[in-house]
Design a protein around this motif. Structure first.
Motif, PDB file in Angstrom:
ATOM      1  N   ILE A  31      18.961  35.077  39.076  1.00 40.88           N
ATOM      2  CA  ILE A  31      19.371  34.067  38.105  1.00 40.88           C
ATOM      3  C   ILE A  31      20.083  32.911  38.793  1.00 40.88           C
ATOM      4  O   ILE A  31      19.764  31.743  38.579  1.00 40.88           O
ATOM      5  N   SER A  32      21.081  33.251  39.624  1.00 38.65           N
ATOM      6  CA  SER A  32      21.843  32.195  40.290  1.00 38.65           C
ATOM      7  C   SER A  32      22.600  32.801  41.455  1.00 38.65           C
ATOM      8  O   SER A  32      22.689  34.008  41.607  1.00 38.65           O
ATOM      9  N   ARG A  33      23.184  31.929  42.286  1.00 32.78           N
ATOM     10  CA  ARG A  33      23.997  32.366  43.403  1.00 32.78           C
ATOM     11  C   ARG A  33      25.273  31.528  43.422  1.00 32.78           C
ATOM     12  O   ARG A  33      25.240  30.312  43.309  1.00 32.78           O
ATOM     13  N   GLY A  34      26.411  32.221  43.519  1.00 33.62           N
ATOM     14  CA  GLY A  34      27.685  31.530  43.544  1.00 33.62           C
ATOM     15  C   GLY A  34      28.373  31.699  44.873  1.00 33.62           C
ATOM     16  O   GLY A  34      27.746  32.037  45.886  1.00 33.62           O
ATOM     17  N   ALA A  35      29.676  31.497  44.867  1.00 35.11           N
ATOM     18  CA  ALA A  35      30.421  31.513  46.120  1.00 35.11           C
ATOM     19  C   ALA A  35      30.547  32.912  46.702  1.00 35.11           C
ATOM     20  O   ALA A  35      30.727  33.061  47.907  1.00 35.11           O
ATOM     21  N   SER A  36      30.457  33.947  45.887  1.00 31.00           N
ATOM     22  CA  SER A  36      30.641  35.295  46.405  1.00 31.00           C
ATOM     23  C   SER A  36      29.648  36.303  45.855  1.00 31.00           C
ATOM     24  O   SER A  36      29.677  37.460  46.229  1.00 31.00           O
ATOM     25  N   GLN A 100      37.798  39.287  50.232  1.00 21.91           N
ATOM     26  CA  GLN A 100      36.940  38.690  49.213  1.00 21.91           C
ATOM     27  C   GLN A 100      36.357  39.758  48.299  1.00 21.91           C
ATOM     28  O   GLN A 100      36.250  39.576  47.085  1.00 21.91           O
ATOM     29  N   ARG A 101      35.990  40.883  48.901  1.00 22.84           N
ATOM     30  CA  ARG A 101      35.421  41.974  48.114  1.00 22.84           C
ATOM     31  C   ARG A 101      36.454  42.508  47.121  1.00 22.84           C
ATOM     32  O   ARG A 101      36.128  42.815  45.964  1.00 22.84           O
ATOM     33  N   GLU A 102      37.710  42.602  47.557  1.00 26.18           N
ATOM     34  CA  GLU A 102      38.770  43.046  46.669  1.00 26.18           C
ATOM     35  C   GLU A 102      38.953  42.067  45.516  1.00 26.18           C
ATOM     36  O   GLU A 102      39.244  42.464  44.382  1.00 26.18           O
ATOM     37  N   ALA A 103      38.792  40.774  45.819  1.00 24.71           N
ATOM     38  CA  ALA A 103      38.901  39.774  44.755  1.00 24.71           C
ATOM     39  C   ALA A 103      37.801  39.979  43.717  1.00 24.71           C
ATOM     40  O   ALA A 103      38.037  39.846  42.513  1.00 24.71           O
ATOM     41  N   PHE A 206      31.385  34.286  31.451  1.00 19.51           N
ATOM     42  CA  PHE A 206      30.878  35.163  32.503  1.00 19.51           C
ATOM     43  C   PHE A 206      31.470  34.719  33.838  1.00 19.51           C
ATOM     44  O   PHE A 206      31.958  33.601  33.963  1.00 19.51           O
ATOM     45  N   ASP A 207      31.420  35.610  34.843  1.00 20.99           N
ATOM     46  CA  ASP A 207      31.789  35.317  36.229  1.00 20.99           C
ATOM     47  C   ASP A 207      33.288  35.009  36.368  1.00 20.99           C
ATOM     48  O   ASP A 207      33.708  33.854  36.307  1.00 20.99           O
ATOM     49  N   PHE A 208      34.081  36.072  36.594  1.00 17.20           N
ATOM     50  CA  PHE A 208      35.530  35.942  36.668  1.00 17.20           C
ATOM     51  C   PHE A 208      36.034  36.010  38.118  1.00 17.20           C
ATOM     52  O   PHE A 208      37.196  36.325  38.356  1.00 17.20           O
ATOM     53  N   ASP A 209      35.151  35.720  39.080  1.00 22.54           N
ATOM     54  CA  ASP A 209      35.516  35.859  40.492  1.00 22.54           C
ATOM     55  C   ASP A 209      36.629  34.893  40.904  1.00 22.54           C
ATOM     56  O   ASP A 209      37.331  35.135  41.888  1.00 22.54           O
ATOM     57  N   TYR A 214      47.940  33.162  35.724  1.00 19.30           N
ATOM     58  CA  TYR A 214      48.826  32.024  35.970  1.00 19.30           C
ATOM     59  C   TYR A 214      50.202  32.227  35.346  1.00 19.30           C
ATOM     60  O   TYR A 214      51.197  31.688  35.839  1.00 19.30           O
ATOM     61  N   LYS A 215      50.294  33.041  34.300  1.00 20.25           N
ATOM     62  CA  LYS A 215      51.594  33.228  33.664  1.00 20.25           C
ATOM     63  C   LYS A 215      52.554  33.965  34.572  1.00 20.25           C
ATOM     64  O   LYS A 215      53.753  33.698  34.601  1.00 20.25           O
ATOM     65  N   ASN A 216      52.033  34.937  35.318  1.00 22.29           N
ATOM     66  CA  ASN A 216      52.871  35.700  36.245  1.00 22.29           C
ATOM     67  C   ASN A 216      52.848  35.121  37.661  1.00 22.29           C
ATOM     68  O   ASN A 216      53.308  35.759  38.606  1.00 22.29           O
ATOM     69  N   ARG A 217      52.245  33.928  37.796  1.00 17.56           N
ATOM     70  CA  ARG A 217      52.204  33.201  39.060  1.00 17.56           C
ATOM     71  C   ARG A 217      51.587  34.034  40.187  1.00 17.56           C
ATOM     72  O   ARG A 217      52.061  34.032  41.319  1.00 17.56           O
ATOM     73  N   LYS A 218      50.507  34.752  39.822  1.00 12.19           N
ATOM     74  CA  LYS A 218      49.766  35.508  40.839  1.00 12.19           C
ATOM     75  C   LYS A 218      48.612  34.630  41.308  1.00 12.19           C
ATOM     76  O   LYS A 218      47.481  34.737  40.838  1.00 12.19           O
ATOM     77  N   TYR A 219      48.955  33.711  42.218  1.00 15.71           N
ATOM     78  CA  TYR A 219      47.982  32.742  42.684  1.00 15.71           C
ATOM     79  C   TYR A 219      47.108  33.384  43.750  1.00 15.71           C
ATOM     80  O   TYR A 219      47.607  33.909  44.740  1.00 15.71           O
ATOM     81  N   PRO A 220      45.824  33.345  43.587  1.00 17.48           N
ATOM     82  CA  PRO A 220      44.951  34.142  44.432  1.00 17.48           C
ATOM     83  C   PRO A 220      44.414  33.378  45.633  1.00 17.48           C
ATOM     84  O   PRO A 220      44.474  32.156  45.705  1.00 17.48           O
ATOM     85  N   ASP A 221      43.911  34.148  46.569  1.00 15.79           N
ATOM     86  CA  ASP A 221      43.089  33.571  47.640  1.00 15.79           C
ATOM     87  C   ASP A 221      41.654  33.604  47.142  1.00 15.79           C
ATOM     88  O   ASP A 221      40.827  34.383  47.603  1.00 15.79           O
TER      89      ASP A 221
END
Length: 831
Positions: A31-36, A100-103, A206-209, A214-221
Motif C-alpha cells: 500500500i505504502s512505505r513510510g519512515a519505518s 527504532q524498533r522499540e518505537a 492509522f500509523d502511530f509510529d 505530550y501531556k507528560n512531556r515524553k518527547y520521543p526519538d
C-alpha cells in the motif's frame, strides 16, 4: 503518494505467505512505505477450513538510515532480517535500529490503548496482533481493515465532501489529543474512510509510529515525519522539544491536507505560512479565483463564506504559533470548531453526531416495525414484499438490521431496494460490517448481480433458502429516483431517510399522491411533527423525528418494545430471580442481550402473522396457543422460521462462522458465554433446519455417542461438540482440592456448614443443575485465605454454570414459541 515511495525499492520486499499462529497471511499488494514501515494489504486465514479470509493491514518494520538508504537485508523466505557485522560502527547502528524498533512497538501499544479507550474507540484502526524476531529485529503488526480506502487513494470529490471529511479528521485527532497524545504523522495515507457515502461517514486514524505523549512531556526519538506535512517549527527547531512537540503539529498537517484538497495537490508556500493576515496570504486570492472560474466551485460559497474558509486555511498553516495573536490554531479541536461553524453556515453539518444517537435510530426503527408492521401492507396475491430504503441517514443501517432479522415470514420473500448516491461504497461497507451477509441474501447492484470479493454467492453453509433479495441502486432519494429504480412499479413499504429532510418531505408527498394501493411511507422530517402531510388522505404516511424535540424518547420506548423485550429476557432467566433486580441488570447489560431480546419481541408478531394470528389480540393469542399445542405442520414451520430469524440476527450482528479449532480456543473460558465478540465468532450461526421439520432433541446420555451425531442437524452437532468440550474440562476440574483446602481453613460452625453446602452444590453442578449453587448464601468469612479460596472456586466452577445453561439450548426455539402468549399478555400488550 508519499515522498518515501520515491526512494529505491528495498532489496527483498515481502512476498507470498507469512505464517504466524494462529494466522496464515497472504500478501496482496504493497500500500505504502513510510519512515519505518512498509504497509501491505493482506488476507488473513484462520484455521484450515477458512477459504475466504479477512482483509487486513500488515505493517513490516523497515527503518532507513539517516542518509535515506535502506539497511542491508537478507531474504529469509517469509520475512526480512537485518544484517550487522561485529564492527563497532555496525554495533552502534544495530542499537539505533533496536531503538527504532522499540518505537514501533510502543506505537502499536499506544494504538491498542486508544482503540480500547471509550473516548477514542472508533477513531483509531483496531490492532489485531504483533510479533517479531528479537535477534534479527524483524517486527510485524496486524491491523483490522473494515474501512474504505485512504484519502490518498479516494480523495473527496467536491467541496461538501472535503469540508465534511476534514471536520471529521480534525474531530478524530482532537479525541486523540484529549487523551494526551499527538499523532505526529498525519497525511492522506493515514486518514481512512469509514461508511463513505453515508451520513455517518467519518475518518479513522492509522500509523502511530511518530505519536508521543505530550501531556507528560515524553518527547520521543521519533522517526522523521513525512516531508510536506511537517510543520515549520519541526523543520527548524526540532532540538527544542518543549517548543516543538505540541498539538499544533497536528493542526499544521491537517491544514496542509485541507490546502492540498482545495488547491489540487499543491503544498502551502512560505508566503502563505508567514503572511500577516488571511487577506494578505496568496491562498486568499487563489481561493477567490477558483470560486469565480472553476465551474464545479462557482456559486458554492458566498463572499463571506470564502473569507471564512480562507481564514481557516490561513490559521491552520501559519508559522506563527501563538493563537492569542491569530497564530495557528492551538489544537485540532479549535480547527474542528471552525470547520463546524462553516458547515453550519453552509447548512451541511452532519446530523447523526449532533442530534440523534445510534441508540435512538435503533429505537426508532424498532418502534416503526412494531407500530407499522410490514405484513399489514403485503399484497395477498404475491409471495414478495417490496421495501424501499432511500437516503443515507444511519436510520437506514438500524432499519436494515431489524428488517432482515425480525421481519422474516413464511412464504414471503423480502425484496429490499436500497437507494442512494455512492451506493456501492455503502454496499462494500456493509459487506465488511456483516461478513456473512453475502451468504444469506442475493444482492444486485444497478440491475446486475453483485458478487464482490467478500463471499461465495453459492455458499449454502448458513441457509439453503436466501433470507432476502437486496437491490442496490445508485440514484437520488427523490420520488423520481425511487420510481426509476423500481422501473415504475410500486413498493409496499417506504422509508425515506436522506439527510436533506426537505427532500424527504417532498418525496413522501409525491409518492403518496402517486399511490394506487396502500403502502407505508415513513420519512425523516426536519421539524419532526409531519406538518402538512398529516392532512393527506392517505393514512399510512408517518413522520420520523430527527431532532431532539421530536425524536422518540427512551422513556416512551421502554414502555413498549423494550418492556416486551424484557419479558423475553425474563423468560430465559432464573425463575426465582427478583424482577426489579433483573430489570435493572437488563437495562444496564450489554447491547447484545438487549438487541437479541428486542429481535425476539419484534419477530414473534411476524411469525404469528405467518400462520394467521395477531398476538396483540386475545383471540389471536388463543389461536396461537392452539397451533403450538397441536404440534402440527404450522408448529414445525414456526420452529424452522424462528431458527432462521435467529441466524439472520446473528448475521446482522456481524458474527461469522467459527471452525472447530476456533471454538476450542474460546469455549467455556469462565466469563465467556459462548460468544467471542472481539473476533465476531458464534457457534450458533449455522444452517436452518432442513425442510422446516422439527428434529428430535437428543437425550443427555446420547450426547457422548459419536453414532448419534449423524442424525442431527448442524445446530445439534455444534451442541454435541460443545458438550464434549465441557465434558473434557470436567475431567480436569480442580474444584476438589479447593474444597479440601477450604474445609481445612473453616473455623466457625457457619463456615463449616457453608463448605459442606459448597461440596453438595459443586457435585450438583457436575450432575447438570445450578440450583444448589444459586441458593448459597455465603457467611462473613473469618480469614482472607478462606475468602480467596472461595473466589478461586467460583472462578474454577463458572464454566459449569455456562455449560448447564447451554446444554438445553436445543429447546430455545420451542421455548420462545411457548412463551409468546405470556410475553404479549404481560402488562396488557394485547387487547
Amino acid at each position: 503518494m508519499s515522498l518515501y515511495d520515491e526512494l529505491p525499492t528495498p532489496a527483498a520486499p515481502l512476498t507470498g505467505q507469512l505464517v504466524h499462529e494462529p494466522y496464515r497471511i497472504v500478501v496482496e499488494e504493497k500500500i505504502s512505505r513510510g519512515a519505518s514501515n512498509i504497509c501491505y494489504a493482506v488476507r488473513v486465514y484462520t484455521g484450515e477450513s477458512d477459504t475466504v479470509g479477512k482483509p487486513m493491514i500488515l505493517k513490516e518494520f523497515y527503518p532507513i538510515s539517516n542518509d535515506e538508504e535502506f539497511y542491508t537485508t537478507r531474504d529469509a523466505q517469509q520475512q526480512l532480517h537485518f544484517l550487522f557485522s561485529r564492527e563497532d560502527s555496525e554495533i552502534r547502528l544495530k542499537e539505533a535500529v533496536r531503538r527504532q524498533r522499540e518505537a514501533v512497538k510502543n506505537a502499536y501499544a499506544l494504538q491498542e490503548t486508544l482503540s480500547n479507550n471509550r473516548q477514542t474507540t472508533g477513531v483509531t484502526v483496531y490492532p489485531i496482533a504483533a510479533w517479531g524476531d528479537e535477534e534479527q529485529l524483524t517486527y510485524y503488526t496486524l491491523h483490522k481493515a473494515d474501512w474504505g480506502d485512504s484519502l490518498e487513494k479516494e480523495p473527496p470529490k467536491n467541496l461538501r465532501e472535503i469540508l465534511r471529511v476534514m471536520y471529521s479528521a480534525a474531530d478524530s485527532v482532537a479525541r486523540m489529543n484529549a487523551q494526551g497524545y499527538v499523532h505526529g504523522d498525519l497525511k492522506p495515507e493515514n486518514l481512512l474512510w469509514v461508511d463513505r457515502g453515508t451520513a455517518s461517514s467519518h475518518i479513522v486514524l492509522f500509523d502511530f509510529d511518530c505519536s508521543f505523549d505530550y501531556k507528560n512531556r515524553k518527547y520521543p526519538d521519533i522517526p522523521r515525519c513525512t516531508p510536506g506535512y511537517t510543520a515549520p517549527e519541526l523543520r527548524s527547531d526540532r532540538n527544542n522539544p518543549r517548543a516543538v512537540f505540541r498539538p499544533s503539529l497536528d493542526v499544521y498537517a491537517l491544514g496542509c491536507i485541507l490546502f492540498r484538497l482545495i488547491f489540487d495537490g499543491d503544498y502551502p508556500t512560505e508566503a502563505d505560512e508567514n503572511s500577516r493576515s488571511p487577506e494578505d496570504a496568496p491562498l486568499a486570492s487563489r481561493l477567490k479565483e477558483k470560486c469565480n472560474t472553476n465551474k464545479d466551485w462557482r456559486g458554492m460559497l458566498s463572499e463571506q463564506q470564502q473569507r471564512q474558509l480562507a481564514a481557516i486555511l490561513w490559521r491552520s498553516i501559519r508559522n506563527e504559533r501563538d493563537p492569542r495573536f491569530l497564530g495557528r490554531y492551538g489544537s485540532p479541536s479549535a480547527l474542528a470548531a471552525a470547520l463546524g461553524d462553516l458547515l453550519d453556515n453552509l447548512g451541511i453539518r452532519q446530523l447523526p453526531a449532533d442530534h440523534v444517537s445510534r441508540a435512538s435510530y435503533t429505537m426508532l426503527s424498532a418502534e416503526i416495525i412494531d407500530k407499522y408492521p410490514l405484513y399489514r401492507y403485503k399484497k395477498a396475491d404475491t409471495p414478495f414484499l417490496d421495501v424501499v430504503l432511500a437516503g443515507i441517514s444511519p436510520m437506514r443501517d438500524a432499519f436494515l438490521e431489524h428488517l432482515l432479522s425480525a421481519c422474516q415470514m413464511l412464504d414471503t420473500t423480502l425484496r429490499v431496494h436500497i437507494i442512494s448516491p455512492h451506493v456501492q461504497d455503502y454496499l462494500n461497507q456493509i459487506l465488511c460490517t456483516y461478513p456473512a451477509l453475502g451468504k444469506v441474501v442475493n444482492m444486485t447492484l444497478d440491475d446486475k448481480p453483485y458478487c464482490g470479493e467478500h463471499y461465495a454467492p453459492d455458499d449454502t453453509s448458513i441457509v439453503t433458502e436466501k433470507l432476502a433479495e437486496l437491490y442496490f441502486c445508485d440514484a437520488p432519494a427523490t420520488a423520481d429516483g425511487i420510481s426509476a429504480c423500481l422501473n415504475g412499479a410500486e413498493a409496499d413499504y417506504y422509508l425515506l431517510v436522506d439527510t436533506d429532510t426537505d427532500q424527504n418531505y417532498l418525496a413522501a408527498e409525491q409518492l403518496a399522491a402517486q399511490r394506487t394501493a396502500s403502502a407505508f411511507i415513513g420519512y425523516t422530517d426536519g421539524r419532526g411533527d409531519g406538518f402538512g402531510l398529516r392532512d393527506l388522505s392517505k393514512p399510512d404516511t408517518s413522520p420520523i423525528g430527527c431532532n431532539e424535540r421530536f425524536s422518540v424518547s427512551e422513556q416512551a420506548f421502554q414502555s413498549s418494545i423494550v418492556e416486551r423485550a424484557f419479558q423475553v429476557h425474563r423468560h430465559y432467566s432464573d425463575a426465582n430471580a427478583d424482577e426489579q433486580r433483573l430489570r435493572q441488570e437488563f437495562l444496564a447489560s450489554d447491547a447484545y442481550n438487549q438487541s437479541s431480546s428486542i429481535r425476539a419481541a419484534l419477530s414473534l408478531s411476524y411469525e404469528a402473522f405467518s400462520i394467521g394470528c395477531d398476538l396483540k389480540q386475545k383471540q389471536g393469542i388463543q389461536t396461537w396457543n392452539l397451533r403450538i399445542s397441536e404440534k402440527g405442520e404450522a408448529y414445525r414451520r414456526l420452529l424452522w422460521l424462528e431458527h432462521r430469524a435467529w441466524c439472520a440476527f446473528m448475521v446482522m450482528q456481524g458474527y461469522t462462522q467459527p471452525s472447530r479449532e476456533q471454538i476450542r480456543a474460546y469455549a467455556f473460558r469462565n466469563d465467556n458465554d459462548q460468544k467471542n465478540t472481539r473476533e465476531k465468532l458464534h457457534p450458533c450461526l449455522c444452517p436452518s433446519r432442513a425442510n422446516g421439520l422439527e428434529l428430535p432433541p437428543p437425550e443427555h446420555p446420547d450426547w457422548d455417542s459419536e453414532a448419534a451425531e449423524s442424525q442431527y442437524d448442524p445446530l445439534d452437532r455444534f451442541s454435541l461438540f460443545f458438550h464434549r468440550l465441557c465434558a473434557d474440562k470436567c475431567t480436569s476440574t480442580n474444584m476438589q482440592p479447593l474444597l479440601i483446602a477450604m474445609a481445612a481453613y473453616a473455623e466457625t460452625d457457619k463456615e463449616k456448614a457453608f463448605v459442606s453446602a459448597l461440596q453438595n452444590a459443586c457435585a450438583a453442578m457436575l450432575s447438570g443443575t445450578n440450583k444448589l449453587w444459586d441458593d448459597l448464601q455465603p457467611p462473613a468469612l473469618s480469614s482472607d485465605t478462606l475468602a480467596k479460596l472461595f473466589d478461586a472456586l467460583t472462578a474454577e466452577s463458572k464454566f459449569l454454570h455456562e455449560y448447564n445453561r447451554y446444554r438445553d439450548f436445543k429447546k430455545s426455539d420451542e421455548d420462545i414459541l411457548k412463551a409468546a402468549s405470556v410475553i404479549f399478555q404481560k402488562n396488557n400488550f394485547c387487547s
